[in-house]
Design an enzyme around this catalytic site. Structure first.
Site, PDB file in Angstrom:
ATOM      1  N   LYS A  70       0.841  -1.197   0.000  1.00 33.44           N
ATOM      2  CA  LYS A  70       0.000   0.000   0.000  1.00 33.44           C
ATOM      3  C   LYS A  70       0.871   1.238   0.000  1.00 33.44           C
ATOM      4  O   LYS A  70       1.990   1.148   0.521  1.00 33.44           O
ATOM      5  CB  LYS A  70      -0.953   0.022   1.194  1.00 33.44           C
ATOM      6  N   ASP A  96       1.405   7.240   3.424  1.00 32.09           N
ATOM      7  CA  ASP A  96       1.977   6.118   4.178  1.00 32.09           C
ATOM      8  C   ASP A  96       0.965   5.478   5.119  1.00 32.09           C
ATOM      9  O   ASP A  96       0.826   4.249   5.132  1.00 32.09           O
ATOM     10  CB  ASP A  96       3.221   6.551   4.967  1.00 32.09           C
TER      11      ASP A  96
HETATM   12  N1  LIG Z   1       1.794  -3.309   5.113  1.00 27.75           N
HETATM   13  C1  LIG Z   1       2.646  -2.900   6.003  1.00 27.75           C
HETATM   14  O1  LIG Z   1       2.597  -3.261   7.179  1.00 27.75           O
HETATM   15  C2  LIG Z   1       3.759  -1.978   5.574  1.00 27.75           C
HETATM   16  C3  LIG Z   1       4.733  -1.608   6.497  1.00 27.75           C
HETATM   17  C4  LIG Z   1       5.791  -0.820   6.052  1.00 27.75           C
HETATM   18  C5  LIG Z   1       5.842  -0.399   4.740  1.00 27.75           C
HETATM   19  N2  LIG Z   1       4.857  -0.755   3.876  1.00 27.75           N
HETATM   20  C6  LIG Z   1       4.914  -0.341   2.446  1.00 27.75           C
HETATM   21  O2  LIG Z   1       5.963  -1.091   1.840  1.00 27.75           O
HETATM   22  C7  LIG Z   1       6.693  -0.273   0.927  1.00 27.75           C
HETATM   23  C8  LIG Z   1       8.167  -0.316   1.321  1.00 27.75           C
HETATM   24  O3  LIG Z   1       8.310   0.199   2.616  1.00 27.75           O
HETATM   25  P1  LIG Z   1       9.611  -0.147   3.533  1.00 27.75           P
HETATM   26  O4  LIG Z   1       9.369   0.496   4.838  1.00 27.75           O
HETATM   27  O5  LIG Z   1       9.892  -1.593   3.494  1.00 27.75           O
HETATM   28  O6  LIG Z   1      10.735   0.666   2.749  1.00 27.75           O
HETATM   29  P2  LIG Z   1      12.303   0.512   2.837  1.00 27.75           P
HETATM   30  O7  LIG Z   1      12.711  -0.157   4.116  1.00 27.75           O
HETATM   31  O8  LIG Z   1      12.876   1.834   2.512  1.00 27.75           O
HETATM   32  O9  LIG Z   1      12.662  -0.527   1.672  1.00 27.75           O
HETATM   33  C9  LIG Z   1      12.272  -0.319   0.357  1.00 27.75           C
HETATM   34  C10 LIG Z   1      13.097  -1.233  -0.566  1.00 27.75           C
HETATM   35  O10 LIG Z   1      12.698  -0.908  -1.888  1.00 27.75           O
HETATM   36  C11 LIG Z   1      13.784  -1.083  -2.768  1.00 27.75           C
HETATM   37  N3  LIG Z   1      13.915   0.111  -3.632  1.00 27.75           N
HETATM   38  C12 LIG Z   1      13.661   0.162  -4.948  1.00 27.75           C
HETATM   39  N4  LIG Z   1      13.881   1.360  -5.443  1.00 27.75           N
HETATM   40  C13 LIG Z   1      14.318   2.124  -4.426  1.00 27.75           C
HETATM   41  C14 LIG Z   1      14.742   3.469  -4.330  1.00 27.75           C
HETATM   42  N5  LIG Z   1      14.767   4.301  -5.388  1.00 27.75           N
HETATM   43  N6  LIG Z   1      15.141   3.923  -3.142  1.00 27.75           N
HETATM   44  C15 LIG Z   1      15.120   3.115  -2.055  1.00 27.75           C
HETATM   45  N7  LIG Z   1      14.723   1.821  -2.097  1.00 27.75           N
HETATM   46  C16 LIG Z   1      14.335   1.323  -3.272  1.00 27.75           C
HETATM   47  C17 LIG Z   1      15.015  -1.341  -1.917  1.00 27.75           C
HETATM   48  O11 LIG Z   1      15.305  -2.739  -2.036  1.00 27.75           O
HETATM   49  P3  LIG Z   1      16.571  -3.253  -2.897  1.00 27.75           P
HETATM   50  O12 LIG Z   1      17.725  -2.435  -2.421  1.00 27.75           O
HETATM   51  O13 LIG Z   1      16.644  -4.667  -2.538  1.00 27.75           O
HETATM   52  O14 LIG Z   1      16.260  -3.037  -4.336  1.00 27.75           O
HETATM   53  C18 LIG Z   1      14.585  -1.010  -0.510  1.00 27.75           C
HETATM   54  O15 LIG Z   1      15.210  -1.811   0.444  1.00 27.75           O
HETATM   55  C19 LIG Z   1       6.051   1.112   0.977  1.00 27.75           C
HETATM   56  O16 LIG Z   1       5.206   1.287  -0.115  1.00 27.75           O
HETATM   57  C20 LIG Z   1       5.249   1.109   2.273  1.00 27.75           C
HETATM   58  O17 LIG Z   1       4.077   1.882   2.200  1.00 27.75           O
HETATM   59  C21 LIG Z   1       3.837  -1.542   4.276  1.00 27.75           C
END
Ligand SMILES: NC(=O)c1ccc[n+]([C@@H]2O[C@H](COP(=O)([O-])OP(=O)(O)OC[C@H]3O[C@@H](n4cnc5c(N)ncnc54)[C@H](OP(=O)(O)O)[C@@H]3O)[C@@H](O)[C@H]2O)c1
Length: 346
Positions: free
Chosen positions: A97, A178
């Protein structure tokens, strides 16, 4: 039980790790591949979660023919590109999301899913959880009479890091997208159920926000929604202020309090909804027993509905996602928050 659904994760960030850990508790799925922008991250992630296949790019991951379902776990601005590419590679999709940055992008993703005949769901895990189903049943039974007012808050305090996806505008930072998206989806669900539907769209959406001088994104925000039949909702989101993240619903004959609406029984176990009616002195505790983790339930929901292409409400259907994205567009328009590449009206 049939063969396990073969999953792959696209992106090795925080939620990717959470999903990988939870999938180990799924009765229907198995994690077989991970893709990252670097081989190093893919290997680290693969070692930690014992995943056999590790790819140094998302494209390489999508070329793996044995993978059936993709979990997209990148920051939100990248969802549209990778969801469309995954759909065109004929992989079933669970996408984090918000599905995309705005409704127009969401429509493009849904079109790609429809054209390729694949399953697609926006990953609102709480919508798949038995607690949300219980809440819907209580409202359908009219336990608090006519629903009048909904309060939904999802707000936390994060470190002030302008490079983090929460505060970085290029990475879709800000609280409305978010966590405000949980509140809009919940309010639309409750108001819809209250009038005999799966969800309903607000007639009016008015917002205010604190846009950070350095971040340029909404660090905390409020919205007032007006639904048909006189139902009103007050929503609060934040990534720079810790608030009580709860849901309260007030009706003509009582009220409902959901102390843990968004992450109920994270690793399995009981969760509770409180119902106060005019007939009783103290609230009645409705205990929901859950024997699986939050994200395992979500993965199992996908596996159970692959053939239908969408999971039924209260999980997010395509129309529900489109309505939610539209409400987020209207909230952002109301506070003047536009991301790069968007037209003036999101
Ligand atoms: N449902 C839930 O409980 C929940 C909780 C938290 C977040 N989310 C959602 O999940 C998504 C990711 O959140 P997150 O907190 O996991 O984020 P995060 O820790 O910043 O990780 C995002 C990952 O996306 C990849 N990525 C691809 N393009 C990128 C860019 N330009 N800059 C940085 N990273 C990039 C990277 O993986 P690689 O380096 O391996 O490519 C990075 O590790 C968001 O859309 C958020 O809304 C959902």
């Amino acid at each position: 039980m049939g063969p396990l659904l073969q999953w792959r994760i696209l992106g090795t960030g925080a939620i990717g790790h959470t999903f990988a850990r939870s999938l180990a508790g799924s009765t229907t799925g198995k994690l077989i591949a991970v893709g990252s922008r670097t081989q190093h991250s893919a290997d680290l992630f693969g070692d930690e979660h014992k995943i056999p296949r590790r790819y140094p790019s998302y494209d390489a991951l999508l070329r793996d023919k044995e993978v059936e379902a993709v979990y997209i776990a990148t920051p939100h601005p990248m969802h549209v590109e990778w969801a469309i590419k995954a759909a065109n590679a004929r992989k079933h999709i669970l996408c984090e999301k918000p599905l995309t940055m705005n409704r127009a992008e969401a429509l493009a993703v849904i079109d790609a899913a429809r054209q390729n005949g694949i399953f697609l769901m926006e990953a609102f895990m709480y919508r798949c959880h038995p607690q949300t189903r219980t809440l819907v049943e209580l409202l359908r039974a009219g336990i608090i009479g006519d629903v009048r007012l909904i309060q939904a808050t999802f707000s936390f305090h994060s470190d002030y890091n302008l490079h983090s996806r929460l505060l970085n505008k290029q990475m879709g930072g800000g609280s409305i997208l978010d966590v405000g998206c949980y509140c809009t989806a919940m309010a639309r669900l409750i108001a819809g159920v209250a009038i005999g539907k799966d969800f309903v769209e607000p007639i009016d959406v008015t917002g205010v926000a604190h846009i950070g001088a350095q971040s340029g994104v909404d660090e905390y925000a409020l919205a007032l929604l007006k639904f048909p039949c006189g139902i009103l909702a007050q929503l609060a989101s934040g990534v720079q202020v810790a608030q009580e993240s709860i849901v309260r619903i007030y009706g003509s004959e009582g009220s409902i309090f959901v102390p843990s609406p968004w992450m109920p029984s994270y690793s399995g176990g009981n969760t509770t909804i409180f119902v106060q009616t005019a007939r009783e002195w103290s609230p009645q505790a409705i205990v929901v027993e859950v024997n699986a983790g939050l994200y395992a339930i979500e993965a199992d929901t996908v596996a159970a509905h692959l053939q239908e292409k969408q999971a039924p409400s209260p999980a997010m259907t395509w129309d529900d996602t489109l309505g939610n994205m539209e409400t987020l567009d209207r909230w952002r328009e109301s506070v003047g928050l536009i991301y790069e590449g968007e037209p003036t009206r999101a």
